[in-house]
Design an enzyme around this catalytic site. Structure first.
Site, PDB file in Angstrom:
ATOM      1  CG  ASP A   1      -1.692   1.202   1.495  1.00  0.00           C
ATOM      2  OD1 ASP A   1      -1.863   1.991   0.549  1.00  0.00           O
ATOM      3  OD2 ASP A   1      -2.135   1.406   2.641  1.00  0.00           O
TER       4      ASP A   1
ATOM      5  CD  GLU B   1      -4.133   7.182   0.441  1.00  0.00           C
ATOM      6  OE1 GLU B   1      -5.290   6.750   0.596  1.00  0.00           O
ATOM      7  OE2 GLU B   1      -3.139   6.741   1.085  1.00  0.00           O
ATOM      8  CD  GLU B   2      -0.507   5.344   3.608  1.00  0.00           C
ATOM      9  OE1 GLU B   2      -1.410   5.442   4.468  1.00  0.00           O
ATOM     10  OE2 GLU B   2      -0.266   4.297   2.989  1.00  0.00           O
TER      11      GLU B   2
END
Length: 344
Positions: free
Chosen positions: A185, A219-220
Site C-alpha cells: 500500500d 495520501e497516507e
C-alpha cells in the site's frame, strides 16, 4: 509469468526500496517520472510534489487514474539525553507494527543513518514491564547505529528534530508467488500503473480517452489527490483491497470498493468495473472498507466534479508487513486495462 507482471513486480521491488514517507517522496517521484518518460509520455509535477503523466487519446474526454507513492513512516520528535530519538508516526498504523523494525534516519542536509525502532523497555531480561508497556508513540524510540552516548553526540551527526524516518520494507518474493513487504500500500499499485503505461507504449496503443495518471504523494495523511486536473471526468483510484473477517476479497483477487469511510463510490462507474471484470473473466470481489479512504476521497473533498471508484489487489495485514500475490497484481492490471479499453 507474463512480461507485464514480471515488470510490475521488478518495479515494485525497486520502488519499495526508495524511502518515501509522506512529505519525503522526491526520489520516488523522480523514479516514476524517469520510467514514464522512457515510455514516451509527458510528465508534469504539481506544486505539492506529485506527478501527472498524460497519455493522449482519441478523445479529449479525460479519464484519471491514481496511485500514491507516499508510505507510512515517522519523524524525529526530539533527542533524548541518552542519545536515542523520540518519534511521531506519519500515517495511521499500530506501534506494534514497527516494534523491532530496522529504519533509516534522513537528515535535512542529506545524510542517512541506520537504526532500530524499539520500545523504551526493549528487553524482558532487563525490564519488569517490557511485556505490558503500552505501545504508543511516547514509549517508542530509535537507537541509531552510531557510537553515541548523549544528545550532543547525536546533534554532532547532524540529526535533529524534524528529520524523516523510513522503515525497512523487508521485500520478499516467494517461489509460490507471494509478495511480502511493507508499503505494498500503495507502491504495488504505482507499479501496476507503470505496467499499464509500458503496455500501452509497447503496443503503440492510442486509448479511446485521454488519460491522466496522477501519482499522489500525501495520501497516507489524507490529502493526496485533493488537487487533480479539472478536465478529468472520471477518476479511478488504484490502491489496495483490505482483507478481513467479514470481507470478500483475498490476495488472489482485485477488490472493487463499493463504499469506504468517505461514503459510497459512484454507482454507475462501480457497476461498469464489475461488468468489465465479469466479461473478461477477472477474479474480483466487491467489498466495503469502513476504515479506509483513497485519492478519490481526497479529490471529492477538494471539490472535484468527478465520478470516482476504487480498486486494488487484496493485501493481507495492511499497514504492517503486508502480503499480496502475483494473481492479485495480475487481476488489478487486467481490470485497469479493461477500464481504459472500455472508456466512456
Amino acid at each position: 509469468m507474463t512480461q507485464d507482471l514480471a515488470y510490475i513486480i521488478d518495479t515494485f521491488e525497486a520502488l519499495v526500496n526508495i524511502p518515501s514517507p509522506s512529505g519525503f517522496t522526491q526520489s520516488s517521484i523522480e523514479y516514476v517520472k524517469k520510467e514514464a518518460l522512457s515510455f514516451g509520455y509527458s510528465c508534469e509535477k504539481t506544486e505539492k510534489g506529485g506527478l501527472i503523466i498524460t497519455v493522449p487519446g482519441k478523445s479529449d474526454d479525460t479519464l484519471g487514474l491514481s496511485a500514491h507513492i507516499d508510505t507510512l513512516g515517522a519523524m524525529v520528535r526530539s533527542i533524548n539525553e541518552a542519545g536515542t530519538l523520540n518519534l511521531l508516526p506519519i500515517g495511521g498504523y499500530m506501534m506494534e507494527a514497527i516494534e523491532g523494525t530496522y529504519c533509516n534516519v534522513h537528515t535535512r542536509d542529506g545524510r542517512t543513518y541506520t537504526g532500530t525502532i524499539s520500545t523504551t523497555m526493549p528487553s524482558v531480561h532487563t525490564y519488569d514491564d517490557a511485556r505490558t508497556l503500552e505501545r504508543v508513540p511516547k514509549n517508542m524510540i530509535v537507537t541509531i547505529d552510531e557510537c553515541v552516548s548523549n544528545k550532543a553526540d547525536v546533534l554532532n551527526l547532524g540529526v535533529q528534530s524534524g528529520d524523516f524516518i523510513s522503515l525497512d520494507p523487508c521485500f520478499v518474493h516467494t517461489e509460490s508467488g507471494f509478495i511480502k513487504s511493507r508499503h505494498i500500500d500503495d507502491k504495488a499499485s504505482v507499479a501496476v500503473l507503470l505496467g499499464v503505461l509500458k503496455s500501452l507504449s509497447d503496443q503503440g496503443s492510442v486509448p479511446k480517452n485521454t488519460l491522466k495518471f496522477v501519482i499522489s504523494n500525501y495520501e497516507e495523511i489524507g490529502h493526496g489527490s485533493s488537487y487533480i486536473p479539472s478536465e478529468i471526468k472520471e477518476f479511478l483510484a488504484v490502491d489496495m483491497g483490505a482483507i478481513g473477517a467479514d470481507l470478500n476479497g483475498d490476495e488472489y483477487t482485485v477488490s472493487i470498493c463499493a463504499m469506504d469511510s468517505s461514503g459510497p463510490y459512484d454507482y454507475e462507474l462501480t457497476n461498469r468495473l464489475i461488468k468489465i471484470a465479469q466479461e473478461k473473466g477477472i477474479n474480483y470481489a466487491i467489498d466495503i472498507f469502513p476504515h479506509y479512504g483513497s485519492d478519490v476521497s481526497a479529490a471529492l473533498r477538494g471539490g472535484s466534479n468527478i465520478r470516482g471508484a476504487l480498486i486494488g489487489q487484496g493485501v493481507h495485514a495492511s499497514h504492517g508487513i503486508e502480503r499480496t500475490h502475483e494473481k492479485g497484481l495480475q487481476a488489478t492490471f487486467q481490470l485497469v486495462m479493461g477500464y481504459i479499453e472500455t472508456g466512456f
